[in-house]
Design a protein around this motif. Structure first.
Motif, PDB file in Angstrom:
ATOM      1  N   LEU A  86      -7.018  48.520  49.795  1.00 34.06           N
ATOM      2  CA  LEU A  86      -7.915  47.775  48.919  1.00 34.06           C
ATOM      3  C   LEU A  86      -7.326  46.419  48.539  1.00 34.06           C
ATOM      4  CD1 LEU A  86      -9.020  50.728  46.613  1.00 34.06           C
ATOM      5  CD2 LEU A  86     -10.536  49.392  48.091  1.00 34.06           C
ATOM      6  N   VAL A  87      -6.033  46.388  48.257  1.00 31.75           N
ATOM      7  CA  VAL A  87      -5.391  45.131  47.899  1.00 31.75           C
ATOM      8  C   VAL A  87      -5.430  44.155  49.074  1.00 31.75           C
ATOM      9  CG1 VAL A  87      -3.181  44.048  47.311  1.00 31.75           C
ATOM     10  CG2 VAL A  87      -3.925  46.112  46.105  1.00 31.75           C
ATOM     11  N   LEU A  88      -5.132  44.646  50.264  1.00 29.52           N
ATOM     12  CA  LEU A  88      -5.178  43.780  51.449  1.00 29.52           C
ATOM     13  C   LEU A  88      -6.600  43.289  51.718  1.00 29.52           C
ATOM     14  CD1 LEU A  88      -2.745  45.694  53.842  1.00 29.52           C
ATOM     15  CD2 LEU A  88      -2.344  43.482  52.729  1.00 29.52           C
ATOM     16  N   ALA A  89      -7.577  44.175  51.502  1.00 28.50           N
ATOM     17  CA  ALA A  89      -8.978  43.773  51.683  1.00 28.50           C
ATOM     18  C   ALA A  89      -9.364  42.698  50.674  1.00 28.50           C
ATOM     19  CB  ALA A  89      -9.890  44.991  51.534  1.00 28.50           C
ATOM     20  N   ALA A  93     -10.566  38.970  51.532  1.00 33.19           N
ATOM     21  CA  ALA A  93     -11.826  38.466  50.981  1.00 33.19           C
ATOM     22  C   ALA A  93     -11.605  37.141  50.273  1.00 33.19           C
ATOM     23  CB  ALA A  93     -12.427  39.494  50.023  1.00 33.19           C
ATOM     24  N   TRP A  94     -10.465  37.013  49.576  1.00 32.82           N
ATOM     25  CA  TRP A  94     -10.193  35.753  48.887  1.00 32.82           C
ATOM     26  C   TRP A  94     -10.095  34.597  49.873  1.00 32.82           C
ATOM     27  CZ3 TRP A  94     -10.674  32.765  45.013  1.00 32.82           C
ATOM     28  CH2 TRP A  94     -10.035  31.523  45.048  1.00 32.82           C
ATOM     29  N   THR A  95      -9.481  34.813  51.035  1.00 33.62           N
ATOM     30  CA  THR A  95      -9.355  33.713  52.001  1.00 33.62           C
ATOM     31  C   THR A  95     -10.721  33.183  52.426  1.00 33.62           C
ATOM     32  OG1 THR A  95      -9.244  35.171  53.958  1.00 33.62           O
ATOM     33  CG2 THR A  95      -7.156  34.628  52.863  1.00 33.62           C
ATOM     34  N   ALA A 165      -8.319  47.796  42.048  1.00 33.83           N
ATOM     35  CA  ALA A 165      -7.371  47.424  43.102  1.00 33.83           C
ATOM     36  C   ALA A 165      -7.944  46.333  43.995  1.00 33.83           C
ATOM     37  CB  ALA A 165      -6.992  48.643  43.926  1.00 33.83           C
ATOM     38  N   LEU A 166      -9.235  46.419  44.302  1.00 32.62           N
ATOM     39  CA  LEU A 166      -9.870  45.399  45.128  1.00 32.62           C
ATOM     40  C   LEU A 166      -9.905  44.072  44.384  1.00 32.62           C
ATOM     41  CD1 LEU A 166     -11.262  44.995  47.863  1.00 32.62           C
ATOM     42  CD2 LEU A 166     -13.439  45.598  46.773  1.00 32.62           C
ATOM     43  N   PHE A 167     -10.221  44.126  43.100  1.00 30.44           N
ATOM     44  CA  PHE A 167     -10.207  42.925  42.265  1.00 30.44           C
ATOM     45  C   PHE A 167      -8.790  42.351  42.188  1.00 30.44           C
ATOM     46  CE2 PHE A 167      -9.287  41.095  38.102  1.00 30.44           C
ATOM     47  CZ  PHE A 167     -10.246  40.096  38.006  1.00 30.44           C
ATOM     48  N   GLY A 168      -7.804  43.235  41.987  1.00 26.37           N
ATOM     49  CA  GLY A 168      -6.417  42.795  41.908  1.00 26.37           C
ATOM     50  C   GLY A 168      -5.960  42.118  43.188  1.00 26.37           C
ATOM     51  N   GLY A 169      -6.394  42.638  44.338  1.00 20.26           N
ATOM     52  CA  GLY A 169      -6.052  42.012  45.608  1.00 20.26           C
ATOM     53  C   GLY A 169      -6.651  40.622  45.730  1.00 20.26           C
ATOM     54  N   GLY A 170      -7.916  40.489  45.301  1.00 20.85           N
ATOM     55  CA  GLY A 170      -8.542  39.172  45.324  1.00 20.85           C
ATOM     56  C   GLY A 170      -7.845  38.192  44.404  1.00 20.85           C
ATOM     57  N   LEU A 171      -7.454  38.669  43.218  1.00 21.03           N
ATOM     58  CA  LEU A 171      -6.757  37.809  42.264  1.00 21.03           C
ATOM     59  C   LEU A 171      -5.371  37.429  42.778  1.00 21.03           C
ATOM     60  CD1 LEU A 171      -6.979  36.445  39.504  1.00 21.03           C
ATOM     61  CD2 LEU A 171      -6.042  38.534  38.475  1.00 21.03           C
ATOM     62  N   LEU A 172      -4.702  38.375  43.450  1.00 17.73           N
ATOM     63  CA  LEU A 172      -3.410  38.066  44.061  1.00 17.73           C
ATOM     64  C   LEU A 172      -3.577  37.008  45.149  1.00 17.73           C
ATOM     65  CD1 LEU A 172      -0.395  38.578  44.410  1.00 17.73           C
ATOM     66  CD2 LEU A 172      -0.964  40.502  45.923  1.00 17.73           C
ATOM     67  N   GLY A 173      -4.646  37.120  45.930  1.00 14.92           N
ATOM     68  CA  GLY A 173      -4.935  36.106  46.939  1.00 14.92           C
ATOM     69  C   GLY A 173      -5.106  34.734  46.314  1.00 14.92           C
ATOM     70  N   TYR A 174      -5.779  34.693  45.157  1.00 19.29           N
ATOM     71  CA  TYR A 174      -5.959  33.416  44.451  1.00 19.29           C
ATOM     72  C   TYR A 174      -4.614  32.839  44.002  1.00 19.29           C
ATOM     73  CZ  TYR A 174      -6.148  30.496  40.365  1.00 19.29           C
ATOM     74  OH  TYR A 174      -5.885  29.500  39.466  1.00 19.29           O
ATOM     75  N   VAL A 175      -3.747  33.699  43.440  1.00 16.00           N
ATOM     76  CA  VAL A 175      -2.439  33.230  42.982  1.00 16.00           C
ATOM     77  C   VAL A 175      -1.639  32.645  44.146  1.00 16.00           C
ATOM     78  CG1 VAL A 175      -0.216  33.952  42.020  1.00 16.00           C
ATOM     79  CG2 VAL A 175      -2.341  34.831  41.033  1.00 16.00           C
TER      80      VAL A 175
END
Length: 238
Positions: A86-89, A93-95, A165-175
């Motif tokens: 989920l985090v990788l997804a 998604a953020w990219t 977890a999916l939201f966290g992955g997207g937020l990590l992508g933003y960071v």
């Protein structure tokens, strides 16, 4: 009424001037001034303060939120492998979000007074002053506001246990995106081929082909959607 031959005075607060450029705004804002000074945006000192932000505030504020989100999914019953997926997804998604926003929102062509003004605040200022280190990353207050609709959108796509977890992955992508973006302007990669490539790639977007190369952390979506630039500038340009 737009003055026919209006000229922006760079020694005065800029935000409420640029709208008067009308149709000439697009050409003006894509003629970069390479200097590390921060131009004045507003006469009001409070508004001026709110437009500036140091890069390290982004990981300091948002990494704890990423960890909280991922941990929440874990406590709701998601396994380590499910959370990793989920985090990788979310990061992937953020990219795509990064590319879409940069291409279709940040580079929209404007002509009216208020459209020019908003565009300058949103992204135009970065193209006019690409080395302004205090206006390179997104203000945390604005990010916080955008997190609410983003969480709601993720919730529509995933179940309640998977959403954090999916939201966290997207937020990590933003960071990663914001920190990478700052590094591409102010860092000097010496040994990493990837870092050198990304810096050349991004500088090409600023100084040669501003209608191509919209990816920051990756050129993946430029390749998918046909916006890969044909040439790149030397990474020592900035």
């Amino acid at each position: 009424m737009v003055a026919k031959d209006f000229k922006v005075d760079l020694n005065k607060a800029l935000v409420f001037q640029v709208g008067h450029l009308g149709e000439a705004y697009h050409e003006w804002v894509h003629q970069p001034i390479v200097g590390k000074d921060s131009p004045r945006f507003f006469e009001n000192n409070i508004l001026e303060f709110l437009t500036k932000n140091v890069w390290w505030a982004i990981p300091t504020i948002w990494i704890p939120v990423v960890c909280w989100s991922i941990n929440l999914s874990f406590h709701m019953g998601q396994s380590h492998s499910e959370i990793s997926t989920l985090v990788l997804a979310g990061m992937l998604a953020w990219t795509l979000i990064e590319y879409t926003l940069h291409r279709f929102v940040f580079h929209i062509k404007t002509e009216s007074y208020w459209a020019n003004t908003v565009h300058y605040l949103l992204h135009g200022c970065h193209h006019k002053h690409p080395m302004d280190g205090l206006r390179l990353v997104f203000p945390p207050a604005a990010t916080a506001i955008l997190c609410f609709p983003f969480w709601g959108f993720v919730k529509l796509l995933a179940g309640p246990c998977a959403t954090p977890a999916l939201f966290g992955g997207g937020l990590l992508g933003y960071v990663i995106y914001d920190c990478t973006h700052y590094y591409l302007h102010h860092g000097q990669p010496s040994s990493s081929p990837l870092a050198k490539h990304l810096k050349r790639y991004h500088l090409n977007h600023h100084f040669r082909t501003q209608t191509m190369g919209f990816g920051i952390t990756s050129s993946l979506w430029d390749a998918v959607f046909g916006t890969l630039p044909k040439r790149t500038v030397d990474s020592k340009t900035c």
